[in-house]
Design a protein around this motif. Structure first.
Motif, PDB file in Angstrom:
ATOM      1  N   GLY A 160       0.808  -1.209   0.000  1.00 56.03           N
ATOM      2  CA  GLY A 160       0.000   0.000   0.000  1.00 56.03           C
ATOM      3  C   GLY A 160       0.844   1.262   0.000  1.00 56.03           C
ATOM      4  N   GLY A 161       0.661   2.111  -1.007  1.00 52.30           N
ATOM      5  CA  GLY A 161       1.414   3.344  -1.112  1.00 52.30           C
ATOM      6  C   GLY A 161       2.835   3.168  -1.600  1.00 52.30           C
ATOM      7  N   LYS A 162       3.269   1.915  -1.793  1.00 54.07           N
ATOM      8  CA  LYS A 162       4.640   1.643  -2.218  1.00 54.07           C
ATOM      9  C   LYS A 162       4.698   1.043  -3.621  1.00 54.07           C
ATOM     10  CE  LYS A 162       5.577   0.518   2.606  1.00 54.07           C
ATOM     11  NZ  LYS A 162       5.890  -0.576   3.557  1.00 54.07           N
ATOM     12  N   ALA A 163       3.575   0.575  -4.118  1.00 53.86           N
ATOM     13  CA  ALA A 163       3.510  -0.034  -5.450  1.00 53.86           C
ATOM     14  C   ALA A 163       2.327   0.549  -6.208  1.00 53.86           C
ATOM     15  CB  ALA A 163       3.367  -1.559  -5.335  1.00 53.86           C
ATOM     16  N   ARG A 164       2.355   0.404  -7.508  1.00 51.55           N
ATOM     17  CA  ARG A 164       1.249   0.873  -8.332  1.00 51.55           C
ATOM     18  C   ARG A 164      -0.012   0.104  -7.965  1.00 51.55           C
ATOM     19  NH1 ARG A 164       5.058   3.511  -8.803  1.00 51.55           N
ATOM     20  NH2 ARG A 164       5.789   4.730 -10.589  1.00 51.55           N
ATOM     21  N   SER A 165      -1.164   0.763  -8.129  1.00 49.73           N
ATOM     22  CA  SER A 165      -2.428   0.140  -7.729  1.00 49.73           C
ATOM     23  C   SER A 165      -2.677  -1.148  -8.510  1.00 49.73           C
ATOM     24  CB  SER A 165      -3.582   1.118  -7.927  1.00 49.73           C
ATOM     25  OG  SER A 165      -3.635   1.586  -9.267  1.00 49.73           O
ATOM     26  N   ALA A 166      -2.286  -1.179  -9.777  1.00 52.39           N
ATOM     27  CA  ALA A 166      -2.478  -2.402 -10.573  1.00 52.39           C
ATOM     28  C   ALA A 166      -1.657  -3.550 -10.002  1.00 52.39           C
ATOM     29  CB  ALA A 166      -2.100  -2.160 -12.029  1.00 52.39           C
ATOM     30  N   THR A 167      -0.435  -3.258  -9.565  1.00 54.11           N
ATOM     31  CA  THR A 167       0.406  -4.292  -8.952  1.00 54.11           C
ATOM     32  C   THR A 167      -0.260  -4.845  -7.706  1.00 54.11           C
ATOM     33  OG1 THR A 167       2.387  -3.129  -9.727  1.00 54.11           O
ATOM     34  CG2 THR A 167       2.683  -4.796  -8.013  1.00 54.11           C
ATOM     35  N   GLU A 168      -0.764  -3.953  -6.879  1.00 57.97           N
ATOM     36  CA  GLU A 168      -1.413  -4.394  -5.639  1.00 57.97           C
ATOM     37  C   GLU A 168      -2.637  -5.253  -5.945  1.00 57.97           C
ATOM     38  OE1 GLU A 168      -3.053  -2.555  -1.396  1.00 57.97           O
ATOM     39  OE2 GLU A 168      -2.130  -1.238  -2.889  1.00 57.97           O
ATOM     40  N   ARG A 169      -3.432  -4.857  -6.930  1.00 56.26           N
ATOM     41  CA  ARG A 169      -4.628  -5.654  -7.269  1.00 56.26           C
ATOM     42  C   ARG A 169      -4.236  -7.029  -7.796  1.00 56.26           C
ATOM     43  NH1 ARG A 169      -6.303  -0.621  -9.513  1.00 56.26           N
ATOM     44  NH2 ARG A 169      -5.802  -1.363 -11.614  1.00 56.26           N
ATOM     45  N   LEU A 170      -3.256  -7.067  -8.686  1.00 61.35           N
ATOM     46  CA  LEU A 170      -2.842  -8.340  -9.292  1.00 61.35           C
ATOM     47  C   LEU A 170      -2.286  -9.296  -8.233  1.00 61.35           C
ATOM     48  CD1 LEU A 170      -1.102  -6.873 -12.454  1.00 61.35           C
ATOM     49  CD2 LEU A 170      -3.088  -8.395 -12.499  1.00 61.35           C
ATOM     50  N   VAL A 171      -1.416  -8.790  -7.378  1.00 62.65           N
ATOM     51  CA  VAL A 171      -0.803  -9.640  -6.361  1.00 62.65           C
ATOM     52  C   VAL A 171      -1.834 -10.079  -5.329  1.00 62.65           C
ATOM     53  CG1 VAL A 171       0.891  -9.700  -4.499  1.00 62.65           C
ATOM     54  CG2 VAL A 171       1.501  -8.683  -6.697  1.00 62.65           C
ATOM     55  N   THR A 172      -2.733  -9.177  -4.962  1.00 60.70           N
ATOM     56  CA  THR A 172      -3.756  -9.524  -3.978  1.00 60.70           C
ATOM     57  C   THR A 172      -4.659 -10.634  -4.499  1.00 60.70           C
ATOM     58  OG1 THR A 172      -3.725  -7.305  -2.999  1.00 60.70           O
ATOM     59  CG2 THR A 172      -5.687  -8.645  -2.617  1.00 60.70           C
ATOM     60  N   ARG A 173      -5.069 -10.531  -5.750  1.00 63.96           N
ATOM     61  CA  ARG A 173      -5.912 -11.606  -6.313  1.00 63.96           C
ATOM     62  C   ARG A 173      -5.163 -12.927  -6.344  1.00 63.96           C
ATOM     63  NH1 ARG A 173      -7.893  -7.779 -10.214  1.00 63.96           N
ATOM     64  NH2 ARG A 173      -6.587  -8.673 -11.853  1.00 63.96           N
ATOM     65  N   LEU A 174      -3.904 -12.882  -6.726  1.00 60.07           N
ATOM     66  CA  LEU A 174      -3.112 -14.112  -6.799  1.00 60.07           C
ATOM     67  C   LEU A 174      -2.981 -14.765  -5.434  1.00 60.07           C
ATOM     68  CD1 LEU A 174      -1.172 -16.097  -8.195  1.00 60.07           C
ATOM     69  CD2 LEU A 174       0.653 -14.422  -7.817  1.00 60.07           C
ATOM     70  N   VAL A 175      -2.713 -13.964  -4.405  1.00 60.85           N
ATOM     71  CA  VAL A 175      -2.479 -14.511  -3.065  1.00 60.85           C
ATOM     72  C   VAL A 175      -3.776 -14.971  -2.415  1.00 60.85           C
ATOM     73  CG1 VAL A 175      -1.746 -13.913  -0.719  1.00 60.85           C
ATOM     74  CG2 VAL A 175      -0.351 -13.225  -2.690  1.00 60.85           C
ATOM     75  N   THR A 176      -4.849 -14.201  -2.577  1.00 55.75           N
ATOM     76  CA  THR A 176      -6.098 -14.539  -1.890  1.00 55.75           C
ATOM     77  C   THR A 176      -6.925 -15.562  -2.660  1.00 55.75           C
ATOM     78  OG1 THR A 176      -7.228 -12.637  -2.915  1.00 55.75           O
ATOM     79  CG2 THR A 176      -6.213 -12.300  -0.753  1.00 55.75           C
ATOM     80  N   GLN A 177      -6.668 -15.708  -3.969  1.00 55.41           N
ATOM     81  CA  GLN A 177      -7.380 -16.705  -4.783  1.00 55.41           C
ATOM     82  C   GLN A 177      -6.368 -17.488  -5.616  1.00 55.41           C
ATOM     83  OE1 GLN A 177     -10.692 -14.815  -6.963  1.00 55.41           O
ATOM     84  NE2 GLN A 177     -10.507 -13.089  -5.567  1.00 55.41           N
ATOM     85  N   PRO A 178      -5.523 -18.295  -4.959  1.00 57.78           N
ATOM     86  CA  PRO A 178      -4.441 -18.977  -5.690  1.00 57.78           C
ATOM     87  C   PRO A 178      -4.917 -20.035  -6.674  1.00 57.78           C
ATOM     88  CG  PRO A 178      -4.575 -19.760  -3.434  1.00 57.78           C
ATOM     89  CD  PRO A 178      -5.503 -18.589  -3.527  1.00 57.78           C
ATOM     90  N   ARG A 179      -6.069 -20.620  -6.423  1.00 54.77           N
ATOM     91  CA  ARG A 179      -6.652 -21.599  -7.338  1.00 54.77           C
ATOM     92  C   ARG A 179      -5.682 -22.727  -7.694  1.00 54.77           C
ATOM     93  NH1 ARG A 179      -7.974 -19.900 -12.150  1.00 54.77           N
ATOM     94  NH2 ARG A 179      -9.487 -21.587 -12.258  1.00 54.77           N
ATOM     95  N   GLY A 180      -4.972 -23.205  -6.669  1.00 56.85           N
ATOM     96  CA  GLY A 180      -4.125 -24.379  -6.854  1.00 56.85           C
ATOM     97  C   GLY A 180      -2.734 -24.103  -7.381  1.00 56.85           C
ATOM     98  N   ARG A 181      -2.414 -22.838  -7.690  1.00 60.29           N
ATOM     99  CA  ARG A 181      -1.086 -22.514  -8.205  1.00 60.29           C
ATOM    100  C   ARG A 181      -0.152 -22.139  -7.065  1.00 60.29           C
ATOM    101  NH1 ARG A 181      -3.723 -17.868 -11.554  1.00 60.29           N
ATOM    102  NH2 ARG A 181      -4.452 -17.683  -9.402  1.00 60.29           N
ATOM    103  N   SER A 182       1.137 -22.334  -7.291  1.00 57.67           N
ATOM    104  CA  SER A 182       2.111 -21.813  -6.344  1.00 57.67           C
ATOM    105  C   SER A 182       2.230 -20.310  -6.560  1.00 57.67           C
ATOM    106  CB  SER A 182       3.479 -22.476  -6.542  1.00 57.67           C
ATOM    107  OG  SER A 182       4.088 -22.011  -7.736  1.00 57.67           O
ATOM    108  N   LEU A 183       2.712 -19.621  -5.550  1.00 52.05           N
ATOM    109  CA  LEU A 183       2.891 -18.178  -5.653  1.00 52.05           C
ATOM    110  C   LEU A 183       3.876 -17.850  -6.772  1.00 52.05           C
ATOM    111  CD1 LEU A 183       2.274 -15.386  -4.569  1.00 52.05           C
ATOM    112  CD2 LEU A 183       3.961 -15.769  -2.760  1.00 52.05           C
TER     113      LEU A 183
END
Length: 271
Positions: A160-183
């Protein structure tokens, strides 16, 4: 994905590109809505099976999707999903994967419009390196017993406040909804999508010391000539690479000293 699903995804990506070529379309909002549809399809297994049932006419599947989504998401999202379910899919899961990919592409498109795409690429790479070097952080982000809300809060404190908003959205979706993938797999996939937005390949460059601007320019130009496509460099410093450099492009790894590799690249360019 097998043939039918690959063709369906290719058609969906063309539809998304045509839609987002219109600058009046809010790409970030579109990404958010496509992500919500992804979560719905991931959760409702029977629904995604119905929407990909080859025994049902494509138009009937599209009408069902429209009835379910209309009023919940915008018209652009309804049209995209309706078009996707008209297509033939090899597996129902492929539809979910593809909707998720469109959501990520839409977010990257929003970053591209705002001039932030290069920064998003770099931030995704740097985040991956941070996670790789911090076992406790990786464990917290991949802990299956931790709630999505807790992981989201952790990411907000990190990004938050350290990365672009798109980066935060993309990473947040990946971490909170991994859907069986590794990080790691998820971050690599996002990096490839980001590179594809600029029709570039990604080279991961590890050197013993930071490269100078001139070295980066020469290396980028040489690699672009070798591979026939513009090249984005993700730079990492590792003192154990004694006086040299390692370059990874996809599955190919090039090792050698900076001068040796640049001289070889120059010779290939001259030839």
């Amino acid at each position: 994905m097998s043939g039918a699903s690959r063709e369906a995804l290719a058609a969906a990506r063309e539809s998304l590109d045509a839609l987002t070529d219109n600058t009046s379309v809010d790409a970030a909002k579109l990404a958010e809505e496509l992500a919500a549809v992804t979560a719905l399809l991931q959760r409702e297994v029977s629904l995604r099976r119905v929407l990909t049932d080859p025994s049902q006419a494509g138009e009937a599947r599209a009408e069902l999707a429209g009835r379910l989504l209309r009023g919940q998401v915008g018209g652009e999202t309804v049209d995209l999903i309706s078009g996707m379910v008209r297509s033939r899919w090899s597996q129902s899961r492929d539809l979910v994967d593809s909707v998720e990919e469109l959501a990520n592409i839409a977010d990257l498109t929003a970053a591209q419009r705002s001039g932030d795409l290069d920064d998003v690429e770099d931030e995704l790479f740097r985040f991956g390196r941070i996670v790789a070097s911090d076992k406790e952080l990786r464990a917290a982000l991949t802990n299956r017993s931790a709630s999505a809300a807790a992981k989201g809060q952790l990411l907000r404190s990190l990004l938050g406040g350290k990365a672009r908003s798109a980066t935060e959205r993309l990473v947040t979706r990946l971490v909170t909804q991994p859907r069986g993938r590794s990080l790691e797999e998820g971050l690599e996939s996002l990096s490839k999508l980001a590179a594809d937005r600029r029709e570039r390949m990604v080279a991961v460059v590890t050197s013993a010391v930071p490269l100078s601007d001139r070295q980066k320019q020469r290396l980028g130009a040489a690699l672009a000539k070798i591979y026939g496509r513009p090249m984005h460099l993700n730079l990492d410093v590792d003192p154990t690479v004694l006086g040299g450099i390692a370059v990874r492009v996809g599955d190919e790894v090039i090792n050698g000293t900076i001068s040796e590799r640049l001289e070889e690249a120059t010779r290939r360019m001259a030839g």
